[in-house]
Scaffold this motif. Structure first.
Motif: not given
Length: 430
Positions: A107-122
């Protein structure tokens, strides 16, 4: 006057590495709890470990000048807790938790970069679990708190997802339950408080070459001092070696450093070493961040010593003393170095391991090598903690060389001279 530095889980290999620091005679390094106490067993009694560490520090007849550690959980979280209690320089606990809670970190990463995989909770307890909206196979499922790929599984379809989630459900509590204790010590945003420490993260599998950026942050100034290549055994997700320096093009390592500075700033990490793992896909020029570790990698310490002349422990000690570290490069005896993993890809019981004299002879025959056998006679491989989900490490080989060919030749000579006997058995529960 020498300084007393207490090292959580200090082991002999890293004690030897610490003796090569620039100003090593200035320090006395003391073991604070053993690595067996900290990382082995079916449970991690974190409150008890903290109390035991406090008693040892209180009983010491001298000054306690620094408390440090280079291991993953629980060490990485014990260091800021113990340092804060004694007013010593260290990262703030909240920033460390932001790194180590895999969902909060994303959640913190997606505030400042686009270089991450798509993710979610299961939902681990759902009757018919499926992927979160917007995700597609292949994916990795993993507890929001794990280390060394423990409890992480790759899934290619719904059937594999259901089977692997059953394993994650069994394994999530070993680290998740003590991690929940740490979560109780910090102020959590509502979305993280609702998740807790034993939830399950799912994220799309990244492609390409895996690499690690090693760095530190001092007074908000982020420095990346090296990039290490991670090479897998062919056709597997298990590491064959970590190699330094990286062979990636300069423009890629510069991009990695830029992304690293942004995410370290986002989580608020300061007065700390760190390493961040990435995937680089050369075909698509896609960079994706895998995870942030709020500590440097002790696995890389000997590599930096062989190539740059000092282990990366130097930065850890400098920061613990309140100093701004100094980076030096290329002052070691070798141009390239690697940590190699000798692995076994089936469950079994160890019946024989190389003797100390055999290891000493190999190290003498192969200059620039250090061999650390990680199993003992009688060990059942599937009972070992800290392994990935698909293989078992028998030995670590640290090797310095003049070039890539020399590095491979030295590894083959060392690995070929190590004689293990493994009585194979079906994996328990498999």
């Amino acid at each position: 006057m020498h300084k007393n530095v207490f090292v959580l889980g200090l082991d002999e290999l890293n004690r030897a590495n610490l003796r090569t620091l620039r100003d090593a005679p200035r320090y006395r390094f003391h073991q604070l709890l053993t690595i067996d106490e900290l990382q082995h067993g079916d449970t991690i009694p974190l409150p008890d470990l903290l109390d035991k560490a406090r008693r040892q520090l209180d009983a010491f007849d001298g000054t306690v000048d620094a408390i440090v550690g280079y291991w993953d959980f629980p060490v990485s979280l014990m260091v800021p807790i113990l340092c804060e209690e004694r007013g010593m320089p260290s990262a703030q606990l909240t920033s460390v938790v932001k790194c180590e809670h895999k969902y909060w970190s994303r959640l913190e990463q997606q505030k400042v970069i686009d270089e991450h995989p798509r993710f979610g909770l299961i939902d681990l307890d759902g009757d018919d679990p499926g992927l979160p909206d917007g995700l597609s196979y292949p994916v990795w499922v993993k507890p929001v708190k794990s280390a060394a790929s423990e409890g992480a599984y790759r899934c290619a379809n719904d059937g594999e997802l259901r089977r692997k989630l059953a394993k994650v459900r069994e394994e999530a509590g070993r680290m998740g339950e003590p991690f929940a204790f740490v979560l109780s010590l910090v102020e959590l945003p509502p979305e993280i408080a609702a998740v807790g420490g034993t939830a399950c993260l799912v994220e799309e599998a990244s492609r390409g070459q895996q690499i690690t950026a090693e760095g530190y942050v001092h007074d908000g100034d982020v420095t990346v001092y090296g990039v290490v290549d991670s090479v897998h055994y062919p056709g597997t997700t298990s590491f064959l070696r970590y190699e330094y320096p990286s062979r990636l093009p300069d423009q890629v390592t510069k991009r990695i450093a830029d992304v690293t500075r942004r995410v370290i700033g986002a989580v608020g990490l300061d007065r700390s070493t760190f390493n961040i793992e990435y995937f680089w896909d050369a075909d698509s020029s896609r960079l994706e961040l895998l995870e942030i570790n709020p500590r440097h990698s002790q696995s890389h310490a000997r590599l930096f010593q062989l190539v740059d002349g000092l282990p990366n422990h130097q930065f850890m000690i400098d920061l613990a003393m309140g100093a701004d570290p100094e980076v030096r490069a290329g002052e070691g005896p070798y141009d390239v170095a690697a940590k190699w993993f000798v692995r076994w890809f089936a469950d079994g019981v160890v019946r024989a391991v190389p003797s100390p004299s055999e290891i000493a002879q190999l190290e003498q025959d192969v200059p620039g090598s250090t061999i650390a056998v990680t199993v003992e006679e009688g060990d059942r491989l599937s009972d070992l903690h800290g392994e990935d989900s698909y293989s078992f490490v028998l030995a670590h080989l640290y090797i310095g060389a003049a070039n890539e060919d020399d590095l491979v030749d030295k590894f083959e000579k060392c690995a070929g001279g190590l004689h293990f006997e493994i009585e194979e058995h079906p994996a328990r529960g498999g």
